[in-house]
Design a protein around this motif. Structure first.
Motif, short mmCIF file in Angstrom:
data_model
loop_
_atom_site.label_atom_id
_atom_site.label_comp_id
_atom_site.label_asym_id
_atom_site.label_seq_id
_atom_site.Cartn_x
_atom_site.Cartn_y
_atom_site.Cartn_z
N THR A 74 0.82 -1.22 0.00
CA THR A 74 0.00 0.00 0.00
C THR A 74 0.85 1.26 0.00
O THR A 74 1.90 1.34 0.64
N TYR A 75 0.37 2.22 -0.74
CA TYR A 75 0.88 3.58 -0.64
C TYR A 75 -0.32 4.52 -0.82
O TYR A 75 -0.90 4.59 -1.90
N ASN A 76 -0.70 5.18 0.25
CA ASN A 76 -1.84 6.11 0.22
C ASN A 76 -3.12 5.49 -0.32
O ASN A 76 -3.66 5.92 -1.34
N GLU A 77 -3.60 4.47 0.38
CA GLU A 77 -4.84 3.80 -0.04
C GLU A 77 -5.90 3.91 1.05
O GLU A 77 -6.71 3.00 1.25
N VAL A 78 -5.90 5.03 1.76
CA VAL A 78 -6.78 5.16 2.93
C VAL A 78 -8.26 5.01 2.55
O VAL A 78 -9.07 4.52 3.35
N GLU A 79 -8.61 5.39 1.33
CA GLU A 79 -10.04 5.34 0.95
C GLU A 79 -10.54 3.93 0.64
O GLU A 79 -11.74 3.68 0.68
N SER A 80 -9.64 3.03 0.30
CA SER A 80 -10.11 1.70 -0.12
C SER A 80 -9.66 0.55 0.78
O SER A 80 -10.27 -0.52 0.75
N ILE A 81 -8.61 0.76 1.59
CA ILE A 81 -8.05 -0.37 2.34
C ILE A 81 -9.03 -0.92 3.37
O ILE A 81 -9.12 -2.15 3.57
N GLY A 82 -9.79 -0.06 4.04
CA GLY A 82 -10.68 -0.51 5.11
C GLY A 82 -11.71 -1.51 4.62
O GLY A 82 -11.89 -2.58 5.22
N ASP A 133 -4.64 -15.23 6.56
CA ASP A 133 -3.98 -14.15 7.30
C ASP A 133 -3.68 -13.03 6.31
O ASP A 133 -3.59 -13.26 5.10
N VAL A 134 -3.49 -11.83 6.84
CA VAL A 134 -3.24 -10.66 5.97
C VAL A 134 -2.02 -9.91 6.48
O VAL A 134 -1.85 -9.73 7.69
N LEU A 135 -1.16 -9.52 5.56
CA LEU A 135 0.01 -8.69 5.88
C LEU A 135 0.05 -7.52 4.90
O LEU A 135 0.07 -7.72 3.68
N VAL A 136 0.03 -6.31 5.44
CA VAL A 136 0.11 -5.11 4.60
C VAL A 136 1.55 -4.60 4.63
O VAL A 136 2.17 -4.54 5.69
N ILE A 137 2.08 -4.26 3.45
CA ILE A 137 3.42 -3.66 3.37
C ILE A 137 3.20 -2.19 3.02
O ILE A 137 2.90 -1.86 1.87
N ASP A 138 3.31 -1.32 4.01
CA ASP A 138 3.02 0.09 3.77
C ASP A 138 4.31 0.91 3.79
O ASP A 138 5.11 0.80 4.70
N ASP A 139 4.48 1.72 2.74
CA ASP A 139 5.71 2.51 2.61
C ASP A 139 5.53 3.90 3.22
O ASP A 139 5.72 4.92 2.56
N GLY A 140 5.18 3.93 4.49
CA GLY A 140 5.07 5.21 5.20
C GLY A 140 4.03 6.14 4.61
O GLY A 140 4.25 7.36 4.55
N SER A 141 2.89 5.58 4.18
CA SER A 141 1.84 6.42 3.57
C SER A 141 1.49 7.59 4.46
O SER A 141 1.06 7.39 5.60
N PRO A 142 1.64 8.82 3.97
CA PRO A 142 1.29 9.97 4.80
C PRO A 142 -0.21 10.08 5.11
O PRO A 142 -0.59 10.79 6.04
N GLY A 188 -6.95 -4.59 13.16
CA GLY A 188 -6.26 -5.75 13.73
C GLY A 188 -5.39 -6.49 12.74
O GLY A 188 -5.08 -7.66 12.92
N VAL A 189 -4.99 -5.79 11.67
CA VAL A 189 -4.18 -6.42 10.62
C VAL A 189 -2.70 -6.02 10.81
O VAL A 189 -2.39 -4.87 11.12
N GLU A 190 -1.82 -6.99 10.60
CA GLU A 190 -0.38 -6.75 10.74
C GLU A 190 0.13 -5.86 9.60
O GLU A 190 -0.23 -6.05 8.44
N VAL A 191 0.97 -4.89 9.95
CA VAL A 191 1.53 -3.99 8.94
C VAL A 191 3.05 -3.99 9.05
O VAL A 191 3.59 -3.81 10.15
N LEU A 192 3.73 -4.20 7.94
CA LEU A 192 5.16 -3.94 7.89
C LEU A 192 5.31 -2.51 7.38
O LEU A 192 4.96 -2.22 6.24
N GLU A 193 5.77 -1.64 8.27
CA GLU A 193 5.89 -0.23 7.87
C GLU A 193 7.32 0.08 7.48
O GLU A 193 8.24 -0.12 8.25
N ARG A 194 7.48 0.57 6.27
CA ARG A 194 8.82 0.89 5.78
C ARG A 194 8.94 2.40 5.63
O ARG A 194 7.95 3.12 5.54
N ASN A 195 10.19 2.86 5.60
CA ASN A 195 10.43 4.31 5.54
C ASN A 195 10.39 4.81 4.11
O ASN A 195 11.32 4.63 3.37
N GLY A 196 9.28 5.42 3.71
CA GLY A 196 9.23 6.05 2.40
C GLY A 196 8.94 5.07 1.28
O GLY A 196 9.13 3.86 1.43
#
Ligand SMILES: Nc1nc2c(ncn2[C@@H]2O[C@H](COP(=O)(O)OP(=O)(O)OP(=O)(O)O)[C@@H](O)[C@H]2O)c(=O)[nH]1
Ligand SMILES: [Mg+2]
Length: 230
Positions: A10-18, A30-39, A50-58
């Motif tokens: 994900t990158y800036n998917e706030v409107e559709s991810i939920g 199971d679900v794993l989200v890889i988010d690149d620091g979405s502002p 309650g979903v696991e997120v791997l948060e990366r820098n940028g």
């Protein structure tokens, strides 16, 4: 732990991810989200579900997000690794259909360009771009896969473990083509299941000239390597 992990970059998917996470909660995955620091706070929404997120820098690119997510899936020993976009293009109802085919091939591709595959909301230009990229990849690389750029897939853990994913170099949607080549090179079997691909209604496309250019350059280079041997 379930048998299947859905990896969602994900990158800036706030409107559709939920809504996607709400629908996936009904499945045996199971679900794993890889988010690149979405502002825009995509990661917070995922955690609230309650979903696991791997948060990366940028923003580090789609290829790198998948490499990271797939490695976690392999390390944990999942039997099926599912990839899916967060922008609403890939539907959970199609994933349910695809999961019925688990065990029939090592890689199942949710395909737009087989009989009964459909697209909605796409401009003629995007359709032409996708069809041309697939046609070119098939002519040059003889993959025999109608939708090699598709990002809606189920890999068997056994195949993915043989694919040396950390050496996959592509970043854009060329990542999907390189993964298809690698799957075939490692003896993987592929089946395409028709899906209805719906172009995003919210958020911003990350498709760019650079991403398309990467695909043309890499496909052409792989084609030359094929002809002149390596
Ligand atoms: N983690 C991460 N996710 C990304 C990155 N780029 C795109 N994504 C996500 O990958 C998925 C596919 O990206 P899209 O923007 O839909 O790309 P596309 O499908 O080629 O193009 P459109 O559908 O036209 O927008 C979406 O869930 C994006 O949020 C990235 O650099 N890092
Ligand atoms: Mg998309």
């Amino acid at each position: 732990m379930k048998k299947s992990l859905v990896v969602i970059p994900t990158y800036n998917e706030v409107e559709s991810i939920g809504s996607l996470l709400d629908e996936l909660a009904h499945l045996d995955v199971d679900v794993l989200v890889i988010d690149d620091g979405s502002p825009d706070g995509t990661a917070q929404i995922c955690r609230a579900h309650g979903v696991e997120v791997l948060e990366r820098n940028g923003k580090q690119g789609l290829g790198s997000a998948y490499r990271a997510g797939f490695q976690i899936a392999l390390d944990r020993g999942y039997e099926n690794i599912i990839e899916m976009d967060a922008d609403g293009s890939h539907q959970v109802s199609d994933l349910v259909k695809m999961m019925e085919w688990i065990g029939t091939a090592d890689l199942l591709i949710g395909s737009r360009w087989v009989t009964d595959g459909k697209i909605a909301n796409w401009s003629k230009f995007r359709e032409l771009l996708s069809k041309s990229a697939n046609r070119y990849a098939n002519i040059v690389l003889s993959l025999g896969v109608a939708d090699t750029t598709a990002g809606f897939r189920i890999y068997s853990g056994a195949l993915l473990a043989k694919m040396d994913i950390q050496t996959i170099a592509s970043e854009g949607y060329c990542f999907q083509i390189e993964m298809t080549r690698r799957a075939l090179a490692r003896g993987g079997t592929i089946a395409e299941i028709p899906i209805t691909f719906i172009e995003r209604e919210h958020g911003v496309s990350k498709m760019s000239f650079a991403i398309a250019f990467e695909a043309v350059v890499r496909i052409t280079a792989w084609g030359f390597l094929r002809i002149f041997g390596r």
